[in-house]
Design a protein around this motif. Structure first.
Motif, short mmCIF file in Angstrom:
data_model
loop_
_atom_site.label_atom_id
_atom_site.label_comp_id
_atom_site.label_asym_id
_atom_site.label_seq_id
_atom_site.Cartn_x
_atom_site.Cartn_y
_atom_site.Cartn_z
N PRO A 24 0.83 -1.21 0.00
CA PRO A 24 0.00 0.00 0.00
C PRO A 24 0.85 1.25 0.00
CG PRO A 24 -0.01 -1.03 2.16
CD PRO A 24 0.67 -1.99 1.24
N THR A 25 0.48 2.22 -0.78
CA THR A 25 1.16 3.51 -0.79
C THR A 25 0.66 4.33 0.39
OG1 THR A 25 -0.55 4.41 -2.21
CG2 THR A 25 1.39 3.51 -3.30
N ASP A 26 1.36 5.44 0.66
CA ASP A 26 0.92 6.28 1.77
C ASP A 26 -0.53 6.74 1.58
OD1 ASP A 26 4.03 8.00 2.61
OD2 ASP A 26 3.39 5.92 2.80
N ILE A 27 -0.79 7.31 0.44
CA ILE A 27 -2.14 7.77 0.11
C ILE A 27 -2.39 7.50 -1.37
CG2 ILE A 27 -3.67 9.76 -0.08
CD1 ILE A 27 -2.22 11.04 2.24
N ARG A 28 -3.54 6.96 -1.70
CA ARG A 28 -3.91 6.74 -3.10
C ARG A 28 -5.25 7.42 -3.36
NH1 ARG A 28 -4.49 0.80 -4.57
NH2 ARG A 28 -2.25 0.83 -4.24
N ILE A 29 -5.27 8.29 -4.36
CA ILE A 29 -6.47 9.03 -4.72
C ILE A 29 -6.90 8.64 -6.13
CG2 ILE A 29 -7.43 11.34 -5.12
CD1 ILE A 29 -5.51 12.38 -2.99
N GLY A 30 -8.17 8.37 -6.31
CA GLY A 30 -8.71 7.98 -7.60
C GLY A 30 -9.67 9.02 -8.14
N LEU A 31 -10.11 8.80 -9.39
CA LEU A 31 -10.98 9.74 -10.07
C LEU A 31 -12.09 8.98 -10.78
CD1 LEU A 31 -11.15 12.83 -11.11
CD2 LEU A 31 -10.14 11.91 -13.20
N TRP A 32 -13.32 9.53 -10.73
CA TRP A 32 -14.44 8.93 -11.44
C TRP A 32 -15.27 10.03 -12.11
CZ3 TRP A 32 -19.74 9.38 -11.52
CH2 TRP A 32 -20.45 8.39 -12.21
N GLY A 33 -15.75 9.73 -13.32
CA GLY A 33 -16.64 10.65 -14.01
C GLY A 33 -17.23 9.97 -15.23
N THR A 34 -18.42 10.37 -15.61
CA THR A 34 -19.09 9.80 -16.76
C THR A 34 -18.55 10.40 -18.06
OG1 THR A 34 -20.83 11.47 -16.60
CG2 THR A 34 -21.21 9.37 -15.47
N VAL A 35 -19.09 9.95 -19.17
CA VAL A 35 -18.75 10.53 -20.47
C VAL A 35 -19.03 12.03 -20.44
CG1 VAL A 35 -19.34 10.57 -22.92
CG2 VAL A 35 -19.25 8.39 -21.70
N ASP A 94 -4.27 1.88 -19.80
CA ASP A 94 -3.23 2.70 -19.19
C ASP A 94 -3.75 3.28 -17.90
OD1 ASP A 94 -1.00 2.53 -20.94
OD2 ASP A 94 -2.01 3.85 -22.37
N ILE A 95 -2.97 3.12 -16.82
CA ILE A 95 -3.28 3.76 -15.55
C ILE A 95 -2.11 4.65 -15.21
CG2 ILE A 95 -3.83 3.42 -13.11
CD1 ILE A 95 -5.04 0.76 -13.82
N PHE A 96 -2.35 5.96 -15.22
CA PHE A 96 -1.30 6.94 -15.01
C PHE A 96 -1.24 7.34 -13.54
CE2 PHE A 96 -2.41 8.43 -19.54
CZ PHE A 96 -1.60 7.44 -20.07
N THR A 97 -0.10 7.87 -13.16
CA THR A 97 0.11 8.28 -11.77
C THR A 97 0.75 9.66 -11.70
OG1 THR A 97 0.38 5.99 -11.03
CG2 THR A 97 1.21 7.71 -9.57
N GLU A 103 5.06 20.09 0.60
CA GLU A 103 6.32 20.79 0.81
C GLU A 103 6.81 20.57 2.23
OE1 GLU A 103 9.55 22.68 -0.39
OE2 GLU A 103 7.81 22.33 -1.68
N GLY A 104 8.05 20.08 2.35
CA GLY A 104 8.63 19.83 3.65
C GLY A 104 8.26 18.48 4.24
N GLY A 105 7.42 17.71 3.55
CA GLY A 105 7.01 16.41 4.06
C GLY A 105 7.75 15.28 3.39
N THR A 106 7.61 14.10 3.93
CA THR A 106 8.30 12.93 3.38
C THR A 106 7.32 11.93 2.79
OG1 THR A 106 8.25 11.87 5.56
CG2 THR A 106 10.21 13.16 4.99
N ARG A 107 6.03 12.04 3.14
CA ARG A 107 5.04 11.08 2.63
C ARG A 107 4.65 11.45 1.21
NH1 ARG A 107 0.15 10.30 6.54
NH2 ARG A 107 0.05 8.33 5.41
N SER A 108 4.47 10.44 0.38
CA SER A 108 4.06 10.66 -0.99
C SER A 108 2.58 10.32 -1.15
CB SER A 108 4.90 9.82 -1.96
OG SER A 108 4.66 8.44 -1.73
N ILE A 109 1.96 10.99 -2.10
CA ILE A 109 0.55 10.76 -2.42
C ILE A 109 0.48 10.38 -3.88
CG2 ILE A 109 -1.72 11.81 -2.60
CD1 ILE A 109 0.72 13.51 -0.39
N GLU A 110 -0.22 9.31 -4.19
CA GLU A 110 -0.40 8.88 -5.58
C GLU A 110 -1.80 9.24 -6.05
OE1 GLU A 110 0.35 4.83 -6.39
OE2 GLU A 110 2.50 4.94 -6.00
N LEU A 111 -1.88 9.95 -7.15
CA LEU A 111 -3.14 10.14 -7.84
C LEU A 111 -3.14 9.18 -9.02
CD1 LEU A 111 -5.81 11.50 -8.57
CD2 LEU A 111 -4.51 13.30 -9.71
N ASN A 112 -3.89 8.10 -8.93
CA ASN A 112 -3.97 7.10 -9.99
C ASN A 112 -5.24 7.33 -10.80
OD1 ASN A 112 -2.83 5.00 -7.47
ND2 ASN A 112 -1.61 5.42 -9.27
N PHE A 113 -5.11 7.51 -12.09
CA PHE A 113 -6.30 7.69 -12.92
C PHE A 113 -6.22 6.81 -14.16
CE2 PHE A 113 -3.24 10.93 -14.02
CZ PHE A 113 -3.23 10.97 -15.39
#
Length: 358
Positions: A24-35, A94-97, A103-113
């Motif tokens: 598991p990554t520190d934080i994973r954020i996803g996206l949803w939307g219709t046509v 394709d799943i992009f990240t 700023e100043g932090g060490t944790r990474s956040i992944e936006l996977n779409f």
């Protein structure tokens, strides 16, 4: 594999991607939307805005994501909207990240779409395809990944709600989004979790810079209720979401601009499209009221989406004329509205009280 599902190949590659996510990554954020909800435009403008942010640093997670960013930001900077996403038959998903670091932090956040046609986001069929394979005299069911599995893998989710489609499709749009949440909760319950969903969620009403949508003083929650329907809006609190884990935003990926007289207006140029029933020339859209307050309760008012190609549908004439599509005004500086804010709210909320990863 079930050939009746046009997205079987995409679902197969999504399942393979989900199976690889063992750490598991520190934080994973996803996206949803219709046509037509504005996913491509939003993602391009989000990266562009993050590069100006003093609070978050951003980088592309891989070469394909970098290519996506450069291609679509260049298109928008040139005054055009990105074309609708298309996937060739047999092509892998394709799943992009985007990798974000405070700023100043060490944790990474992944936006996977997911880079897929909008119809794929609307394709959830009980999570099972039929694979014709005899195992001890019985057919074997193959479970593939779909959009619900993708959402369940996330800590936070951005839902892009389309007010234009909601208005045009009426109850069918609202029913689609409600069915998504029913299926989302059903599968989560199978995992033995709390009856309410663990993820943090932001509901973003797009295209709010359009004059027919923008209403000064209207709160984002009220606008979201109109778009998603009162039934789902009510059940977010009573049945689907944990307290404090969802928020509403009004989003404009391209946003507003000011003309030489200081009037606020949408930063989109709409071509004159002749009306076959009238010979009169359509009037140009009127600018927004001078003195527009970006801090109004409604939030800061979204441009049309990346699916403007629909305007080029052919008529029944043998040789239909080419209908021009809207473009982006590049002669003035336009201000994207609430593009970063949903991400910031998700990150802050998740860091304060992380959800249970499903």
């Amino acid at each position: 594999m079930n050939t009746n599902n046009p997205f079987s190949q995409l679902r197969t590659s999504l399942k393979q991607w989900l199976d690889r996510q063992t750490s598991p990554t520190d934080i994973r954020i996803g996206l949803w939307g219709t046509v037509g909800s504005g996913k491509t435009t939003y993602l391009a403008m989000l990266y562009d805005a993050l590069e100006d942010s003093e609070e978050l640093r951003v980088e592309a997670g891989d070469d394909r994501a970098d290519e996506f960013i450069n291609e679509h930001i260049s298109t928008i900077d040139g005054g055009n909207f990105p074309p609708p996403t298309e996937i060739a038959k047999g092509k892998q998903l394709d799943i992009f990240t985007y990798i974000l670091r405070p700023e100043g932090g060490t944790r990474s956040i992944e936006l996977n779409f997911i880079d897929a046609p909008g119809k794929f986001y609307e394709d959830f069929r009980g999570n099972t395809d039929q694979k014709v394979q005899i195992v001890e005299g019985q057919e074997n069911q193959e479970t593939l990944g779909d959009i619900v599995d993708y959402l369940r893998s996330c800590d936070g989710i951005i839902f892009l709600l389309d007010p234009i489609r909601s208005k045009e499709d009426g109850e069918s749009y609202k029913t689609l989004v409600l069915r998504l949440f029913r299926e989302f909760q059903r599968r989560s319950r199978q995992q033995g979790t709390d009856t309410k969903l663990q993820q943090y969620m932001v509901f973003c009403v797009t295209k709010c810079a359009k004059k027919e949508i923008w209403t000064q003083g209207k709160k984002s929650a009220d606008l979201a209720k109109e778009v998603m329907g009162g039934k789902l809006f009510r059940r977010l609190r009573t049945n689907y979401c944990l307290p404090g884990r969802y928020e509403f935003f009004s989003v404009a990926s391209i946003g507003l601009c000011q003309d030489k007289d200081g009037h606020w207006k949408e930063a989109v140029i709409y071509p004159d499209i002749p009306d076959s029933s009238s010979t009169s020339k359509p009037q140009a859209p009127q600018p927004y009221q001078q003195g527009y307050d970006p801090d109004a309760p409604f939030g800061r008012p979204n441009p049309p989406d990346d699916d403007w190609a629909d305007l080029n549908k052919t008529s029944r004439n043998a040789e239909p004329p080419q209908i021009p599509v809207p473009t982006i005004n590049t002669e003035v500086e336009h201000e994207p509205i609430n593009v970063i804010e949903p991400i910031q709210w998700l990150i802050q909320s998740i860091q304060k009280k992380p959800p249970s990863r499903l």
